[in-house]
Scaffold this motif. Sequence first.
Motif, PDB file in Angstrom:
ATOM      1  N   ILE A 160      -9.981  -6.324   8.826  1.00  0.00           N
ATOM      2  CA  ILE A 160      -9.486  -5.983   7.402  1.00  0.00           C
ATOM      3  C   ILE A 160     -10.103  -4.912   7.295  1.00  0.00           C
ATOM      4  O   ILE A 160     -11.358  -4.521   7.459  1.00  0.00           O
ATOM      5  N   ALA A 161      -9.329  -3.770   6.683  1.00  0.00           N
ATOM      6  CA  ALA A 161      -9.987  -2.348   6.304  1.00  0.00           C
ATOM      7  C   ALA A 161      -9.854  -2.325   4.736  1.00  0.00           C
ATOM      8  O   ALA A 161      -8.740  -2.511   4.272  1.00  0.00           O
ATOM      9  N   ILE A 162     -10.983  -1.852   4.144  1.00  0.00           N
ATOM     10  CA  ILE A 162     -11.000  -1.694   2.577  1.00  0.00           C
ATOM     11  C   ILE A 162     -11.214  -0.257   2.520  1.00  0.00           C
ATOM     12  O   ILE A 162     -12.508   0.266   3.018  1.00  0.00           O
ATOM     13  N   LEU A 163     -10.409   0.621   2.271  1.00  0.00           N
ATOM     14  CA  LEU A 163     -10.441   2.074   2.304  1.00  0.00           C
ATOM     15  C   LEU A 163     -10.285   2.708   0.863  1.00  0.00           C
ATOM     16  O   LEU A 163      -9.610   2.434  -0.026  1.00  0.00           O
ATOM     17  N   VAL A 200      -5.097  -3.590  13.073  1.00  0.00           N
ATOM     18  CA  VAL A 200      -5.760  -3.847  11.803  1.00  0.00           C
ATOM     19  C   VAL A 200      -4.742  -4.825  10.986  1.00  0.00           C
ATOM     20  O   VAL A 200      -3.331  -4.382  10.924  1.00  0.00           O
ATOM     21  N   ASP A 201      -5.192  -5.846  10.618  1.00  0.00           N
ATOM     22  CA  ASP A 201      -4.269  -7.109  10.114  1.00  0.00           C
ATOM     23  C   ASP A 201      -3.867  -6.686   8.508  1.00  0.00           C
ATOM     24  O   ASP A 201      -2.770  -6.922   7.883  1.00  0.00           O
ATOM     25  N   LEU A 202      -5.033  -6.046   7.844  1.00  0.00           N
ATOM     26  CA  LEU A 202      -4.863  -6.075   6.366  1.00  0.00           C
ATOM     27  C   LEU A 202      -5.488  -4.841   5.933  1.00  0.00           C
ATOM     28  O   LEU A 202      -6.592  -4.736   6.445  1.00  0.00           O
ATOM     29  N   VAL A 203      -4.946  -4.135   4.771  1.00  0.00           N
ATOM     30  CA  VAL A 203      -5.758  -2.894   4.322  1.00  0.00           C
ATOM     31  C   VAL A 203      -5.728  -3.107   2.952  1.00  0.00           C
ATOM     32  O   VAL A 203      -4.544  -3.044   2.344  1.00  0.00           O
ATOM     33  N   LEU A 239      -1.368   6.110   1.258  1.00  0.00           N
ATOM     34  CA  LEU A 239      -1.478   4.986   2.247  1.00  0.00           C
ATOM     35  C   LEU A 239      -0.983   3.698   1.903  1.00  0.00           C
ATOM     36  O   LEU A 239       0.069   3.194   2.724  1.00  0.00           O
ATOM     37  N   HIS A 240      -1.029   2.992   0.684  1.00  0.00           N
ATOM     38  CA  HIS A 240      -0.640   1.792   0.612  1.00  0.00           C
ATOM     39  C   HIS A 240       0.901   1.664   0.627  1.00  0.00           C
ATOM     40  O   HIS A 240       1.361   0.828   1.172  1.00  0.00           O
ATOM     41  N   ALA A 241       1.574   2.525  -0.025  1.00  0.00           N
ATOM     42  CA  ALA A 241       3.054   2.788  -0.080  1.00  0.00           C
ATOM     43  C   ALA A 241       3.689   2.650   1.313  1.00  0.00           C
ATOM     44  O   ALA A 241       4.678   2.383   1.638  1.00  0.00           O
ATOM     45  N   SER A 242       2.799   3.385   2.052  1.00  0.00           N
ATOM     46  CA  SER A 242       3.569   3.659   3.500  1.00  0.00           C
ATOM     47  C   SER A 242       3.310   2.424   4.781  1.00  0.00           C
ATOM     48  O   SER A 242       3.877   2.400   5.584  1.00  0.00           O
ATOM     49  N   LEU A 243       2.480   1.556   4.021  1.00  0.00           N
ATOM     50  CA  LEU A 243       2.036   0.372   4.948  1.00  0.00           C
ATOM     51  C   LEU A 243       3.150  -0.619   5.049  1.00  0.00           C
ATOM     52  O   LEU A 243       3.758  -1.011   4.147  1.00  0.00           O
ATOM     53  N   PRO A 244       3.391  -1.272   6.268  1.00  0.00           N
ATOM     54  CA  PRO A 244       4.522  -2.473   6.116  1.00  0.00           C
ATOM     55  C   PRO A 244       4.059  -3.534   5.296  1.00  0.00           C
ATOM     56  O   PRO A 244       2.796  -3.688   5.167  1.00  0.00           O
ATOM     57  N   GLN A 245       4.721  -4.289   4.646  1.00  0.00           N
ATOM     58  CA  GLN A 245       4.522  -5.232   3.946  1.00  0.00           C
ATOM     59  C   GLN A 245       3.287  -6.320   4.369  1.00  0.00           C
ATOM     60  O   GLN A 245       2.421  -6.552   3.539  1.00  0.00           O
ATOM     61  N   ARG A 246       3.569  -6.553   5.476  1.00  0.00           N
ATOM     62  CA  ARG A 246       2.492  -7.553   5.929  1.00  0.00           C
ATOM     63  C   ARG A 246       0.860  -7.166   6.144  1.00  0.00           C
ATOM     64  O   ARG A 246       0.093  -7.789   6.424  1.00  0.00           O
ATOM     65  N   LYS A 247       0.879  -5.733   6.129  1.00  0.00           N
ATOM     66  CA  LYS A 247      -0.438  -5.128   6.231  1.00  0.00           C
ATOM     67  C   LYS A 247      -1.088  -4.751   4.765  1.00  0.00           C
ATOM     68  O   LYS A 247      -2.174  -4.453   4.508  1.00  0.00           O
ATOM     69  N   ARG A 248      -0.165  -4.858   3.889  1.00  0.00           N
ATOM     70  CA  ARG A 248      -0.470  -4.404   2.410  1.00  0.00           C
ATOM     71  C   ARG A 248      -1.240  -5.344   1.847  1.00  0.00           C
ATOM     72  O   ARG A 248      -0.948  -6.446   1.535  1.00  0.00           O
TER      73      ARG A 248
END
Length: 476
Positions: free
Chosen positions: A371-374, A400-403, A413-422
């Motif tokens: 998990i990344a908290i950015l 990375v599984d989740l951001v 960044l959040h908008a560009s991530l695939p749904q499963r990683k958001r």
Amino acid sequence: MSLWSAQDAAQATGGRATSDWHASGISIDTRSLQPGDLFVALSAARDGHEFVAQAFEKGAAAALVSHHPEGVAADAPLLIVPDVMAALTALGAAGRARAKARVIAVTGSAGKTSTKEMLREMLSDFGQTHAAEASFNNHWGVPITLARLDPAADFAVIEIGMNHPGEIAPLACLAQPHLAMITTIAAAHLEAFDDLDGIAHEKASIFKGLTPGGDAVYPCDLPTSPILEAAAQQAGATLYPFGAGADLVRMHDMTQTETALVMRAQIGDTRLAVRLANSGAHFGMNALGCLAVAQALGLDLVRAAMALGRWQPPSGRGLRETITLDAVEQLHFTLIDDAFNANPASVEAALDLLASLKPARAQSGQPGRRIAILGDMLELGPQEAALHKAIGDLPAMSGVDLVHCVGPRMAALHASLPQRKRGRLVTQADDLARIVHMLVSPGDIVLVKGSKSSFVSRVVDRLRNLDVKMRNAKEK
């Protein structure tokens, strides 16, 4: 020990001492002031003169002021000067002039403070070593570091930073280093520069402060390395380039394990291995630069490599911790605290480390998550949205599984991530800190990374508070 007498300080600053006093240290903050310190009444968000009375209550030996502050006894030990900041700078210059230490100055777009601490650890094996406190690397931090320098010290490590063009050269000239080191050049403070070349020229201006015949240590594998080399040559320095393509100080290879980074290097005819506990690959090149410093100073390289092996990342700069959620059931997760600063290069390095680590299995048999908290990366200028979005395209993101994203800039960044990683997207770190207990599970590896002003360190604090060992210790 007397670091400054009233007479010496007055002579250095051109000020007037109201009485005879001796100070054993220098302080600009009453919260960290130690008995015997000279309190320097700088003006920033608040006028330091407002805190002089409090400084004396806490045991200050004297105060450096521009006038007699209200609420301070008429016979208080003061050093009165026309301008406190100018006097502090003069005190730093006098501290440097009287020192016998070999002075090493460090700058770079990332890794300055970590490398400064590596050098402190390494050089302490060879003599009394003085180094900058925390990130004291600006127009007041460098003079304070020099003013605190024990005249008998063998080595001094001075960290020099910048936010805008023209800041590094004056500080380097104040420090007058025998050796200057640049860690790396990367996209940081881009809002004040046109491009990376501009950043490289500013960082390379550290070489302008070198003493005659000084040494220049810099990375040789970067697109901007020719700029660093040219500046070092212009300064008349002896060159010590380091990197995978270097002739004298060459990285052989690096191996990332679950508990350490093992790097092998070739320094001239000497082959060395260094084990950096709890470290990612980005620290390997910093350690190589430290070995270049050892080579330039003529130190025993094997001993230097062993000393570097005692260093590990401090809090906020990649410290890896095990947080116990249940001591009886032995449920825990791993926290990587890298919350002190962030730019595109350091975020990439932190994600590389996260992706290289293997999560533990929980009691259910299911593996934990990466998990990344950015938090926001600041001072990136007009390219900030694109640079935040580009994090999603980094190779490490595939592991990375989740951001979870903190701050308005990280929304790109959040908008560009695939749904499963958001994961969560919040405007402020406190919004995430309040629910952090809902975001982690046993076996997870959690990276927290962001610029200091994104305040993701508050998320780190809440994650640490989940540790039952810490809670039990507090209760006792």
